[in-house]
Design a protein around this motif. Structure first.
Motif, PDB file in Angstrom:
ATOM      1  N   GLY B   3       0.757  -1.273   0.001  1.00 33.14           N
ATOM      2  CA  GLY B   3      -0.127   0.010   0.070  1.00 33.14           C
ATOM      3  C   GLY B   3       0.811   1.392   0.060  1.00 33.14           C
ATOM      4  N   ARG B   4       2.186   1.055   0.483  1.00 32.07           N
ATOM      5  CA  ARG B   4       2.920   2.459   0.654  1.00 32.07           C
ATOM      6  C   ARG B   4       3.183   3.080  -0.611  1.00 32.07           C
ATOM      7  NH1 ARG B   4       7.513  -0.245   3.479  1.00 32.07           N
ATOM      8  NH2 ARG B   4       6.291  -1.945   3.020  1.00 32.07           N
ATOM      9  N   SER B   5       3.746   2.383  -1.570  1.00 29.61           N
ATOM     10  CA  SER B   5       4.248   3.107  -2.778  1.00 29.61           C
ATOM     11  C   SER B   5       3.587   2.362  -3.987  1.00 29.61           C
ATOM     12  CB  SER B   5       5.841   3.374  -2.879  1.00 29.61           C
ATOM     13  OG  SER B   5       6.361   1.988  -2.710  1.00 29.61           O
ATOM     14  N   PRO B   6       3.432   2.991  -5.164  1.00 27.77           N
ATOM     15  CA  PRO B   6       2.874   2.282  -6.317  1.00 27.77           C
ATOM     16  C   PRO B   6       4.016   1.182  -6.799  1.00 27.77           C
ATOM     17  CG  PRO B   6       3.575   4.403  -6.903  1.00 27.77           C
ATOM     18  CD  PRO B   6       3.744   4.414  -5.384  1.00 27.77           C
ATOM     19  N   SER B   7       3.482   0.000  -7.193  1.00 21.39           N
ATOM     20  CA  SER B   7       4.453  -1.224  -7.285  1.00 21.39           C
ATOM     21  C   SER B   7       5.066  -0.873  -8.481  1.00 21.39           C
ATOM     22  CB  SER B   7       3.721  -2.360  -7.232  1.00 21.39           C
ATOM     23  OG  SER B   7       3.289  -2.597  -8.551  1.00 21.39           O
ATOM     24  N   PRO B   8       6.496  -1.230  -8.728  1.00 25.85           N
ATOM     25  CA  PRO B   8       7.044  -1.422  -9.827  1.00 25.85           C
ATOM     26  C   PRO B   8       6.320  -1.724 -11.260  1.00 25.85           C
ATOM     27  CG  PRO B   8       8.569  -2.275  -8.393  1.00 25.85           C
ATOM     28  CD  PRO B   8       7.221  -2.160  -7.599  1.00 25.85           C
TER      29      PRO B   8
END
Lengths: 286, 338
Positions: B3-8
């Motif tokens: 949830g923290r950062s958009p996945s690669p």
């Protein structure tokens, strides 16, 4: 009656030609579990070896002897460079050898051009069979095929090499534990299978137009013959080729070559589906 | 997906589709048309990636479904279907082009997967044989044009019963194709990420074990094969509206093996990689077949071998995998190639 005889002769001719190609395939498949899609191109290389020998002024018979050696050597290289890296990935062997077949075919196009070549027929006479002339060379091809079958069966059932090879087919790990050098055996088998393809290409060259597409026409019937006959037994391709070649010749005479191909393929698919281990697997067990 | 950062992976997706959406701004009309055609090949490649990459069914006859779709679309829009002459509608054509191949694949699958079932290599050889038979049939069936095929297939039209505005210019064709491909991509991506997709990959990796867990492996393979055939048929339908013809090579062996090469080079286990693989190979072919001539096919064959041996994930799949795989020590979702 005569017509029936000629028909049988034609069928036997086609059957034995398929066997010639399928034998190498089934050895490679049975021992190493590798589907060699480049087999048609090894066949092609055999035919072009003869073309090359004739172009250099050599005689057909010399080309016929040279072809299995050359193609066997190619097989050795292919095994070392490509096939051994994908042994453990079964489906990938199909892809890798398919890529090879594209590359080899294209290399032939580059070296010899896309047009077809002809090879002189070394025995251009016919003999009368029931009043119908039949080319002697076709009989010669049948003799070669029978010889190849005999030698291969002798090799696999009467020699130490064959015993080791059958041991590996039955249980690779156990054979390795018992001190059989499976690596060397794989190499030898692939080269032998390739050499058979080369011989087949060379011996068929005088009665076909030698062009870069000639491999595929034999590869697919040979594959179907193996699947119909059963890949687990050396007798498989014999049975399968008889079923495929016999049906094809019969249907081609009754209707047309196109219908024949469709009938043969449909029959093959149904047989493969009903007897996944092939006719030989059903009749001989394993 | 954390949830923290958009996945690669999400970023890569955004980048790829974003670039494709904006590409016409920097390209000429002819190139835009070309790219739209490559999308069709990419759609076709995705169908094989589902069947082969996710379900482990190495299909050497995927073009059979592509071709059936193409011919179905052509017959409907040319008004050659008895009883439907009055409605040469693109919608109806697409419906036929999806349902016919899917239905055929379903019947075929029922025959091949159930009972003793056909494994790996046997399936490959049988589908190869079917492709050869299908091409022979198409060549000899005069109703569908025989060797010459069907000419003058109309482009997509918007009218419900045929007629209406034709989508003919390269720009509308481009965006229509892109939207269609993107929509199918999202559907397939959702499918492969669902529980269903996990079971498919389980079957691919170990069919026996998955069967012992109580899954109806034949049923799963059947649905995947059917869906794949439907998508391939859709691609065939789009193809004939772009190229305005349908001919026997569409249904045959050569195209079947070409799509295998695109998918293998792109990446069989990732739909996006397979899609890009098709675009990459087609554009390379476009550029290199002129300069390299005969050597292009030789190079492609060798590249294909190299990729199969060294990069089972495919060239693009390998790059995406490197970019998205979790750092050392953690085994990623797609860590193990089949």
């Amino acid at each position: 009656m005569e017509q029936l005889f000629i028909l049988t002769l034609d069928a036997s001719n086609f059957i034995l030609a398929i066997v010639l190609v399928a034998m190498g395939l089934v050895i490679i498949f049975g021992l190493m579990n590798v589907i060699n899609m480049a087999h048609g191109e090894l066949f092609l290389l055999g035919a072009y070896t003869v073309v090359l020998v004739e172009r250099a002024g050599g005689h057909f018979w010399f080309g016929l002897l040279l072809a299995p050696l050359v193609v066997g050597l190619v097989g050795l290289v292919v095994e070392e460079l490509v096939v051994r890296h994908v042994y453990h990935r079964f489906l990938d062997t199909i892809l890798a050898t398919w890529g090879l077949s594209i590359a080899i075919k294209q290399a032939v196009v580059i070296a010899f051009g896309p047009a077809s070549h002809t090879v002189t027929n070394p025995i251009a006479t016919s003999i009368e069979i029931f009043g119908t002339p039949y080319p002697v060379y076709r009989l010669f091809i049948m003799a070669v095929a029978l010889l190849v079958i005999a030698v291969t069966f002798w090799l696999f059932f009467r020699t130490a090499f064959g015993l080791a090879a059958r041991g590996v087919i039955a249980n690779r790990d156990m054979a390795a534990c018992l001190g059989i050098n499976t690596r060397r055996l794989d190499r030898a088998t692939f080269a032998y299978g390739a050499a058979l393809a080369g011989l087949a290409g060379a011996v068929m060259a005088p009665i076909m137009s030698v062009d870069p597409q000639m491999g595929l026409g034999f590869l697919i019937p040979a594959f179907l013959a193996i699947l119909v006959g059963g890949a687990g037994h050396l007798a498989g391709p014999l049975l399968g080729a008889a079923a495929i070649g016999g049906t094809d010749t019969l249907a081609a005479n009754l209707w047309s070559p196109v219908v024949a191909q469709i009938v043969v393929f449909t029959m093959a698919i149904v047989v493969i589906r009903l007897f996944p281990r092939g006719l030989a697997g059903r009749w001989f067990g394993r | 997906m954390t949830g923290r950062s958009p996945s690669p992976l999400l970023l890569i997706n955004l980048a790829v589709w974003g670039v494709l959406a904006l590409a016409p701004l920097g390209l000429g009309a002819w190139q835009v048309g070309q790219l739209a055609q490559y999308f069709t090949y990419g759609l076709f490649a995705m169908s094989l990636a589902l069947v082969w990459g996710h379900c482990g069914l190495l299909c050497f006859g995927q073009a059979v479904f592509f071709g059936i779709g193409g011919y179905a679309m052509s017959l409907v829009t040319l008004g050659m279907i008895p009883g439907l002459e009055a409605a040469p509608s693109s919608y109806l054509g697409i419906l036929f082009a999806v349902l016919l191949p899917a239905g055929f694949a379903n019947l075929l699958g029922r025959f091949l997967f159930y009972g003793k079932g056909l494994q790996g290599a046997y399936f490959a050889i049988v589908t190869l044989a079917i492709a050869v038979v299908a091409e022979r049939l198409a060549i000899n069936w005069t109703y569908i044009g025989g060797l010459n095929g069907l000419m003058n297939v109309p482009p997509m039209t918007l009218g419900l019963l045929g007629g209406g505005a034709e989508i003919w210019d390269s720009m509308p064709v481009y965006y229509l194709t892109l939207t269609l491909v993107f929509a199918v991509y999202l559907l397939l991506e959702a499918l492969t990420r669902s529980r269903y997709g996990i079971v498919l990959r389980a079957i691919r990796d170990n069919q026996e074990r998955t069967g012992y867990f109580g899954y109806d492996t034949a049923g799963y393979k059947l649905t995947a094969f059917t869906i794949g055939a439907g998508v391939a048929g859709l691609a065939g339908a789009v193809f004939v509206t772009q190229f305005n013809f349908a001919s026997p090579p569409l249904i045959g062996f050569t195209l079947s093996t070409e799509v295998l090469i695109w998918v293998a080079l792109g990446g069989r286990t990732m739909l996006l990689a397979a899609f890009l693989g098709a675009i990459l190979v087609r554009s390379m072919e476009n550029v290199l077949s002129e300069t390299l001539g005969n050597y292009w096919l030789l190079a492609l064959g060798l590249l294909f071998v190299l990729s199969v041996v060294l990069f089972p994930r495919g060239l693009i799949g390998e790059i995406i995998h490197r970019l998205t795989a979790p750092r050392r020590g953690v085994v990623g979702r797609n860590a193990k190639p089949p």
